[in-house]
Design a protein around this motif. Structure first.
Motif, mmCIF file in Angstrom:
data_model
loop_
_atom_site.group_PDB
_atom_site.id
_atom_site.type_symbol
_atom_site.label_atom_id
_atom_site.label_comp_id
_atom_site.label_asym_id
_atom_site.label_seq_id
_atom_site.Cartn_x
_atom_site.Cartn_y
_atom_site.Cartn_z
ATOM 1 N N GLY A 36 74.184 57.825 39.414
ATOM 2 C CA GLY A 36 75.355 58.298 40.152
ATOM 3 C C GLY A 36 75.016 59.644 40.784
ATOM 4 O O GLY A 36 73.868 59.914 41.112
ATOM 5 N N GLU A 37 76.023 60.502 40.941
ATOM 6 C CA GLU A 37 75.769 61.867 41.417
ATOM 7 C C GLU A 37 75.647 62.781 40.207
ATOM 8 O O GLU A 37 76.560 62.851 39.387
ATOM 9 N N ILE A 38 74.502 63.429 40.097
ATOM 10 C CA ILE A 38 74.293 64.357 38.988
ATOM 11 C C ILE A 38 73.925 65.730 39.537
ATOM 12 O O ILE A 38 73.351 65.844 40.617
ATOM 13 N N LYS A 39 74.285 66.757 38.795
ATOM 14 C CA LYS A 39 74.030 68.129 39.234
ATOM 15 C C LYS A 39 72.557 68.482 39.087
ATOM 16 O O LYS A 39 71.886 68.039 38.156
ATOM 17 N N LYS A 40 72.102 69.304 40.002
ATOM 18 C CA LYS A 40 70.747 69.830 39.963
ATOM 19 C C LYS A 40 70.516 70.505 38.609
ATOM 20 O O LYS A 40 71.355 71.266 38.133
ATOM 21 N N GLY A 41 69.399 70.200 37.970
ATOM 22 C CA GLY A 41 69.045 70.812 36.700
ATOM 23 C C GLY A 41 69.673 70.152 35.476
ATOM 24 O O GLY A 41 69.427 70.572 34.348
ATOM 25 N N SER A 42 70.467 69.083 35.662
ATOM 26 C CA SER A 42 71.098 68.414 34.518
ATOM 27 C C SER A 42 70.093 67.509 33.800
ATOM 28 O O SER A 42 68.967 67.318 34.266
ATOM 29 N N ASP A 43 70.518 66.938 32.693
ATOM 30 C CA ASP A 43 69.653 66.080 31.882
ATOM 31 C C ASP A 43 69.293 64.813 32.653
ATOM 32 O O ASP A 43 70.173 64.026 33.015
ATOM 33 N N GLY A 44 68.010 64.593 32.886
ATOM 34 C CA GLY A 44 67.557 63.441 33.651
ATOM 35 C C GLY A 44 67.033 62.297 32.806
ATOM 36 O O GLY A 44 66.426 61.367 33.328
ATOM 37 N N VAL A 45 67.258 62.342 31.483
ATOM 38 C CA VAL A 45 66.742 61.300 30.599
ATOM 39 C C VAL A 45 67.715 60.125 30.533
ATOM 40 O O VAL A 45 68.905 60.310 30.294
ATOM 41 N N ARG A 46 67.184 58.928 30.740
ATOM 42 C CA ARG A 46 67.946 57.697 30.618
ATOM 43 C C ARG A 46 67.074 56.669 29.898
ATOM 44 O O ARG A 46 65.867 56.853 29.772
ATOM 45 N N VAL A 47 67.679 55.551 29.462
ATOM 46 C CA VAL A 47 66.948 54.563 28.671
ATOM 47 C C VAL A 47 67.207 53.150 29.185
ATOM 48 O O VAL A 47 68.351 52.773 29.434
ATOM 49 N N PHE A 48 66.124 52.385 29.333
ATOM 50 C CA PHE A 48 66.211 50.949 29.569
ATOM 51 C C PHE A 48 66.098 50.280 28.206
ATOM 52 O O PHE A 48 65.138 50.531 27.470
ATOM 53 N N GLU A 49 67.059 49.432 27.861
ATOM 54 C CA GLU A 49 66.987 48.668 26.614
ATOM 55 C C GLU A 49 66.339 47.326 26.906
ATOM 56 O O GLU A 49 66.741 46.630 27.835
ATOM 57 N N VAL A 50 65.335 46.974 26.093
ATOM 58 C CA VAL A 50 64.631 45.711 26.268
ATOM 59 C C VAL A 50 64.649 44.944 24.949
ATOM 60 O O VAL A 50 64.376 45.508 23.889
ATOM 61 N N LYS A 51 64.997 43.663 25.035
ATOM 62 C CA LYS A 51 65.028 42.804 23.858
ATOM 63 C C LYS A 51 63.928 41.760 23.991
ATOM 64 O O LYS A 51 63.713 41.210 25.069
ATOM 65 N N ASN A 52 63.255 41.495 22.891
ATOM 66 C CA ASN A 52 62.249 40.441 22.866
ATOM 67 C C ASN A 52 62.950 39.142 22.487
ATOM 68 O O ASN A 52 63.326 38.947 21.341
ATOM 69 N N ILE A 53 63.147 38.268 23.470
ATOM 70 C CA ILE A 53 63.801 36.989 23.207
ATOM 71 C C ILE A 53 62.773 35.861 23.051
ATOM 72 O O ILE A 53 63.138 34.696 23.002
#
Length: 133
Positions: A36-53
């Motif tokens: 989305g729109e995030i402020k300069k210098g904010s936390d840039g960490v995100r996670v992709f969840e992956v399941k082994n099916i």
């Protein structure tokens, strides 16, 4: 003798196919992360969840990003069948502007190369500077 050789080849081929059927298979909760729109210098960490099916351990061999502004981190251990793991992505939010990057996952899955996307926009909020809260 020819029949015996033919039977041996058939049995060996059948065993090879049976062993090859066990395979890891990745399923992502989402293949796109929208910052989305995030402020300069904010936390840039995100996670992709992956399941082994699949029915064999999933090994994430490598994860690469389309630029140096995005740093991915792969799971260190195999993801066992039915279990979930995380691929962490850190975007450099000191860069103002749109985010449109690709994170490529290399694994032993039935789909060995998988492209994931991150998108959004880093905005510079007037009256703030680096280091301000």
């Amino acid at each position: 003798m020819k029949k015996l050789i033919a039977i041996a080849i058939f049995v060996f081929a059948g065993m090879s196919v049976a062993q090859a059927q066990k395979v890891a298979k990745m399923e992502f909760k989402s293949e796109t992360i929208d910052y989305g729109e995030i402020k300069k210098g904010s936390d840039g960490v995100r996670v992709f969840e992956v399941k082994n099916i699949g029915d064999a351990p999933l090994i994430i061999e490598d994860v690469k990003s389309s630029c140096g502004c995005t740093v991915p981190k792969k799971p260190e251990n195999p993801i066992m069948p039915g279990e979930t793991g995380e691929i962490q992505v850190k975007y450099d939010t000191k860069r103002v502007g749109p985010i449109r990057k690709t994170v490529t996952v290399y694994s032993n899955s039935n789909e060995p190369v998988k492209a994931l996307k991150i998108k959004g926009a880093v905005i510079d909020v007037p009256g703030t500077t680096d280091g301000d809260s």
